[in-house]
Structure formats: structure tokens, C-alpha cells
Write an enzyme that holds these catalytic residues in place. Structure first.
Site, PDB file in Angstrom:
ATOM      1  N   ARG A 236      -4.803   5.699  -7.814  1.00 49.45           N
ATOM      2  CA  ARG A 236      -6.178   6.138  -8.047  1.00 49.45           C
ATOM      3  C   ARG A 236      -6.199   6.764  -9.434  1.00 49.45           C
ATOM      4  O   ARG A 236      -5.209   7.373  -9.870  1.00 49.45           O
ATOM      5  CB  ARG A 236      -6.626   7.163  -6.999  1.00 49.45           C
ATOM      6  CG  ARG A 236      -7.056   6.553  -5.679  1.00 49.45           C
ATOM      7  CD  ARG A 236      -8.351   5.744  -5.796  1.00 49.45           C
ATOM      8  NE  ARG A 236      -8.767   5.121  -4.552  1.00 49.45           N
ATOM      9  CZ  ARG A 236      -8.499   3.872  -4.202  1.00 49.45           C
ATOM     10  NH1 ARG A 236      -7.796   3.085  -5.010  1.00 49.45           N
ATOM     11  NH2 ARG A 236      -8.963   3.377  -3.056  1.00 49.45           N
ATOM     12  N   GLU A 265     -13.647   6.140 -13.417  1.00 45.43           N
ATOM     13  CA  GLU A 265     -14.101   4.758 -13.402  1.00 45.43           C
ATOM     14  C   GLU A 265     -15.488   4.614 -12.781  1.00 45.43           C
ATOM     15  O   GLU A 265     -15.838   5.399 -11.904  1.00 45.43           O
ATOM     16  CB  GLU A 265     -13.073   3.862 -12.701  1.00 45.43           C
ATOM     17  CG  GLU A 265     -12.945   4.026 -11.197  1.00 45.43           C
ATOM     18  CD  GLU A 265     -11.878   3.094 -10.642  1.00 45.43           C
ATOM     19  OE1 GLU A 265     -10.690   3.263 -10.978  1.00 45.43           O
ATOM     20  OE2 GLU A 265     -12.243   2.194  -9.880  1.00 45.43           O
ATOM     21  N   HIS A 283      -9.758  -2.526 -11.907  1.00 47.99           N
ATOM     22  CA  HIS A 283      -9.498  -2.240 -10.483  1.00 47.99           C
ATOM     23  C   HIS A 283      -9.424  -3.537  -9.663  1.00 47.99           C
ATOM     24  O   HIS A 283     -10.258  -3.800  -8.806  1.00 47.99           O
ATOM     25  CB  HIS A 283     -10.585  -1.307  -9.926  1.00 47.99           C
ATOM     26  CG  HIS A 283     -10.121  -0.545  -8.721  1.00 47.99           C
ATOM     27  ND1 HIS A 283     -10.501   0.750  -8.451  1.00 47.99           N
ATOM     28  CD2 HIS A 283      -9.287  -0.891  -7.702  1.00 47.99           C
ATOM     29  CE1 HIS A 283      -9.935   1.153  -7.336  1.00 47.99           C
ATOM     30  NE2 HIS A 283      -9.186   0.175  -6.862  1.00 47.99           N
TER      31      HIS A 283
HETATM   32  P1  NAP Z   1       0.773   4.614   2.157  1.00 49.68           P
HETATM   33  O1  NAP Z   1       1.537   3.572   2.886  1.00 49.68           O
HETATM   34  O2  NAP Z   1       0.168   5.721   2.908  1.00 49.68           O
HETATM   35  O3  NAP Z   1       1.732   5.168   0.990  1.00 49.68           O
HETATM   36  C1  NAP Z   1       1.458   6.293   0.239  1.00 49.68           C
HETATM   37  C2  NAP Z   1       2.763   6.976  -0.106  1.00 49.68           C
HETATM   38  O4  NAP Z   1       2.465   8.100  -0.938  1.00 49.68           O
HETATM   39  C3  NAP Z   1       3.515   7.498   1.115  1.00 49.68           C
HETATM   40  O5  NAP Z   1       4.883   7.189   0.994  1.00 49.68           O
HETATM   41  C4  NAP Z   1       3.287   8.999   1.040  1.00 49.68           C
HETATM   42  O6  NAP Z   1       4.355   9.754   1.535  1.00 49.68           O
HETATM   43  C5  NAP Z   1       3.190   9.215  -0.450  1.00 49.68           C
HETATM   44  N1  NAP Z   1       2.475  10.456  -0.751  1.00 49.68           N
HETATM   45  C6  NAP Z   1       1.306  10.892  -0.243  1.00 49.68           C
HETATM   46  N2  NAP Z   1       0.979  12.091  -0.760  1.00 49.68           N
HETATM   47  C7  NAP Z   1       1.975  12.412  -1.598  1.00 49.68           C
HETATM   48  C8  NAP Z   1       2.228  13.538  -2.429  1.00 49.68           C
HETATM   49  N3  NAP Z   1       1.365  14.564  -2.468  1.00 49.68           N
HETATM   50  N4  NAP Z   1       3.343  13.542  -3.180  1.00 49.68           N
HETATM   51  C9  NAP Z   1       4.207  12.512  -3.121  1.00 49.68           C
HETATM   52  N5  NAP Z   1       4.043  11.424  -2.367  1.00 49.68           N
HETATM   53  C10 NAP Z   1       2.929  11.381  -1.604  1.00 49.68           C
HETATM   54  O7  NAP Z   1      -0.428   3.952   1.356  1.00 49.68           O
HETATM   55  P2  NAP Z   1      -0.475   2.501   0.654  1.00 49.68           P
HETATM   56  O8  NAP Z   1      -1.054   1.510   1.585  1.00 49.68           O
HETATM   57  O9  NAP Z   1       0.849   2.224   0.029  1.00 49.68           O
HETATM   58  O10 NAP Z   1      -1.575   2.780  -0.468  1.00 49.68           O
HETATM   59  C11 NAP Z   1      -1.365   3.772  -1.457  1.00 49.68           C
HETATM   60  C12 NAP Z   1      -2.604   3.989  -2.283  1.00 49.68           C
HETATM   61  O11 NAP Z   1      -2.769   2.909  -3.183  1.00 49.68           O
HETATM   62  C13 NAP Z   1      -3.932   4.008  -1.507  1.00 49.68           C
HETATM   63  O12 NAP Z   1      -4.167   5.273  -0.909  1.00 49.68           O
HETATM   64  C14 NAP Z   1      -4.933   3.665  -2.572  1.00 49.68           C
HETATM   65  O13 NAP Z   1      -5.471   4.832  -3.168  1.00 49.68           O
HETATM   66  C15 NAP Z   1      -4.122   2.883  -3.600  1.00 49.68           C
HETATM   67  N6  NAP Z   1      -4.561   1.476  -3.659  1.00 49.68           N
HETATM   68  C16 NAP Z   1      -5.046   0.976  -4.818  1.00 49.68           C
HETATM   69  C17 NAP Z   1      -5.467  -0.333  -4.877  1.00 49.68           C
HETATM   70  C18 NAP Z   1      -6.015  -0.939  -6.126  1.00 49.68           C
HETATM   71  O14 NAP Z   1      -6.874  -1.820  -6.031  1.00 49.68           O
HETATM   72  N7  NAP Z   1      -5.550  -0.548  -7.292  1.00 49.68           N
HETATM   73  C19 NAP Z   1      -5.388  -1.147  -3.745  1.00 49.68           C
HETATM   74  C20 NAP Z   1      -4.889  -0.609  -2.572  1.00 49.68           C
HETATM   75  C21 NAP Z   1      -4.476   0.715  -2.528  1.00 49.68           C
HETATM   76  P3  NAP Z   1       4.731   9.837   3.086  1.00 49.68           P
HETATM   77  O15 NAP Z   1       5.535   8.605   3.334  1.00 49.68           O
HETATM   78  O16 NAP Z   1       5.504  11.092   3.184  1.00 49.68           O
HETATM   79  O17 NAP Z   1       3.436   9.847   3.848  1.00 49.68           O
END
Ligand code: NAP
Length: 316
Positions: A236, A265, A283
């Protein structure tokens, strides 16, 4: 029949899945306005919403007896919804994890390659009619094979990026997060983000947007990176302090960056657009036809399950 608002134009294949619901299609590509959000909370049983629909605590406070009981978000990231305030108002929130993982990891790889190999610059050179022909020192970039990638947030997308780097590019993987993960490939956990930043050739952010991750990548982290290293942000926009990044790119503190998301954005600062050592995408993490249909299918499954009284597949 339950009344549902679909807040944005979706792929056509998604609409038939809403069968049995009284659906209002808002056939626009822009986010809901504050007035539209208030009306939606008052007039619909559920809203299929998405990125940019800013359901803040104030929205829920403005509509104390909301008819709406579910916000089915189209997307895995839900930092545009104040989930705690929604819950307090008796509204459940769901998302679409998994559907987006590979496509978003692919965009991270695209940005890594584009930044490391300077392909955006190369394409601009050719399009401008300024290419004078191959020579041994033309547009030299950073070789990725065998280098070290640092993943910030080793969740679903972080792991998918790490696998691509490890198996596809023979890269060493290090990562930072809240706890070490059990993985079926070599990856070194770093409990200190500054150490990770200092060690790697490419630093990739894959954490959710939240109060804790706001400006996680700041001047101190950027300052710890090596001068050839690249920062890739597919998470993000506000995970990276944009002002500090611009300064680091302008002063050559880091070698380059690849961005899919921006702090404010769709506004992209002129200062960023003026720089050659940054790759800028609008994005596009999940922007394939198949993935967007899949995201729609998941969002609708959450709605249908909720109205049937079944367990929710993806509550947040
Ligand atoms: P996810 O499986 O929940 O992975 C997020 C990871 O971040 C988890 O390992 C989590 O740790 C870690 N985390 C959360 N808070 C943290 C903190 N304060 N400090 C350090 N690590 C932290 O989510 P995902 O499916 O991979 O997606 C991740 C993010 O990508 C989404 O939330 C979204 O904002 C972004 N995204 C962007 C796009 C785009 O179009 N560019 C598309 C999809 C997603 P834990 O394992 O301990 O919970």
C-alpha cells in the site's frame, strides 16, 4: 429479497453470480463519495465495495441504525475500511485473499526486473527515437540472478514473491515480519528491518496497509540500503514515506525503485515522475481478467453465504 449495492463496474461474468439478490449496479469507476456511502449504509442490506471506498469510523457514526450488515470487499487489502468501527456498528467485513496472490507477485517481479534492468528507461529511449544502437556500455543495469531479496511481510504474496526469486532467479531470500515462518525453501528471518534493508539488493514490501505499517519504510530504512539496491512497493502506498523515497532517489541513496502504489494515489508527485530511476505502475497488482473475475466470485460468495446465514468464507 436482500438489497445489494455493487459500488464499481465489475467484469460482466461476476453479475450473474449475484442471482437471488436485488442488485443495484453503480456503473462507475470512481470510489463512492461520502454521501453515497452514507446512503448505501442506510438503504442496502449489503455493499460489495472496493479500494477507495473510504468507510471510515465517521461514516458508521453518521448512520447509527444502518440497514447494511455486510461490506463484502473486492480485494484482499481492506485498509480503506475501519473494521473495528464496522464491527462495533454490527457490520461484518469480508475480503478476497488468495485470488490475488500470484498476479500481485508477478507484478512485484515485473517491477523488480524493470527497475534492475532499466527497461522503462530503455522503452522510453526507443519510443523517443533516440536509440543510437547497441554498444557494450549501453544502459547497464543490475543483474538479478544470484542476488539477495528482502521481503517485508512474508504472508501469501510475500511468499509467492520469495518462491519466484528463489526458484526462478536463484536469489537468496531474507525476510522481516512479526514472526518466523515455516517455509519449504531457504529463507533467513531478520528480526530487525534496518538489518534486512542493509543486507539486500532488492527490498520488497508485502505487508497490509495499517496504522502499524504506515511509513514502515522511512528515511532511516532507505538510508540503510546499499546505493545500488532497489525498493519495490506492491503493498500500500503509505507503507513507504513517499517524501523520503523521492529524496533517496534524487540523492542516489538507493539505486532505484519500482512502485505499484502511492501514498496519495491516484496522485503521483511530479518529483517522482521526473525521475528516471523509478518505475511507476498504476496499481496493477491484480489486473488480469481471470483474477478480477475470481475476486468478484469470492466477494459474491461472501455475500451469498452471509445472507444464507452460513459461515463466512473470508471474514476479516
Ligand atoms: P497476508 O497473507 O495477510 O500477508 C501479510 C504479511 O504481512 C503477513 O505475513 C503479516 O504477518 C505481515 N505483517 C502484517 N503487519 C505487519 C507489521 N506491522 N509488521 C511486519 N509484518 C506485518 O496478506 P497478502 O494476501 O500477502 O496481502 C498483503 C497486502 O498486499 C494486502 O493487505 C494488500 O494491501 C496488498 N496488495 C496489493 C495489491 C496490488 O494491487 N498492488 C494486490 C493485492 C494485495 P503475520 O504473518 O504475522 O500475520
Amino acid at each position: 429479497m436482500k438489497k445489494v449495492l455493487v459500488s464499481r463496474v465489475l467484469p460482466e461474468a461476476v453479475y450473474p453470480l449475484l442471482e437471488g439478490l436485488d442488485v443495484t449496479r453503480r456503473d462507475q469507476t470512481s470510489p463512492l463519495s461520502a454521501d453515497e456511502m452514507r446512503s448505501a449504509l442506510g438503504a442496502f442490506d449489503g455493499v460489495l465495495c472496493t479500494l477507495g471506498d473510504q468507510f471510515s469510523a465517521q461514516m458508521f457514526a453518521d448512520v447509527p441504525q444502518a440497514r447494511c450488515k455486510i461490506l463484502a470487499n473486492f480485494g484482499v487489502g481492506y485498509n480503506h475500511i475501519d473494521v473495528a468501527a464496522a464491527k462495533a456498528a454490527g457490520i461484518v467485513v469480508t475480503n478476497t485473499p488468495g485470488a490475488v496472490t500470484d498476479a500481485t507477485a508477478d507484478i512485484a517481479m515485473t517491477l523488480m526486473l524493470m527497475s534492475a534492468r532499466r527497461t522503462g528507461e530503455g522503452e522510453r529511449l526507443v519510443r523517443a527515437g533516440q536509440w543510437e544502437g547497441w554498444h557494450p556500455t549501453q544502459m547497464l543495469g543490475l543483474h538479478l540472478t544470484g542476488k539477495t531479496v528482502g521481503i517485508v511481510g512474508m504472508g501469501r504474496i510475500g511468499q509467492a514473491i520469495a518462491r519466484r526469486c528463489h526458484f526462478g532467479f536463484g536469489m537468496k531470500v531474507q525476510y522481516y515480519g512479526r514472526s518466523p515462518k515455516e517455509l519449504d525453501f531457504d529463507a533467513a528471518f531478520q528480526s530487525d528491518l534496518i538489518d534486512l534493508a542493509a543486507n539486500v539488493d532488492v527490498l520488497v514490501t508485502a505487508v497490509p496497509g495499517s496504522a502499524e505499517t504506515h511509513h514502515l519504510i522511512d528515511a532511516q530504512v532507505l538510508g540503510a540500503m546499499q546505493s545500488h539496491a532497489r525498493l519495490i512497493n506492491i503493498a500500500r502506498g503509505d507503507v513507504v514515506e513517499e517524501k523520503a523515497l523521492i529524496d533517496a532517489l534524487q540523492r542516489g541513496v538507493i539505486g532505484g525503485a519500482g512502485l505499484d502504489v502511492y501514498e496519495f494515489e491516484p496522485a503521483v508527485p511530479d518529483a517522482l515522475r521526473a525521475l528516471d530511476n523509478v518505475v511507476l505502475l498504476p496499481h496493477m497488482g491484480t489486473s488480469t481478467a481471470e483474477v478480477r473475475v475470481d475476486m468478484g466470485r469470492m466477494a459474491v460468495e461472501n455475500l451469498q453465504a452471509f445472507f444464507r446465514g452460513d459461515p463466512l468464507p473470508n471474514s476479516v
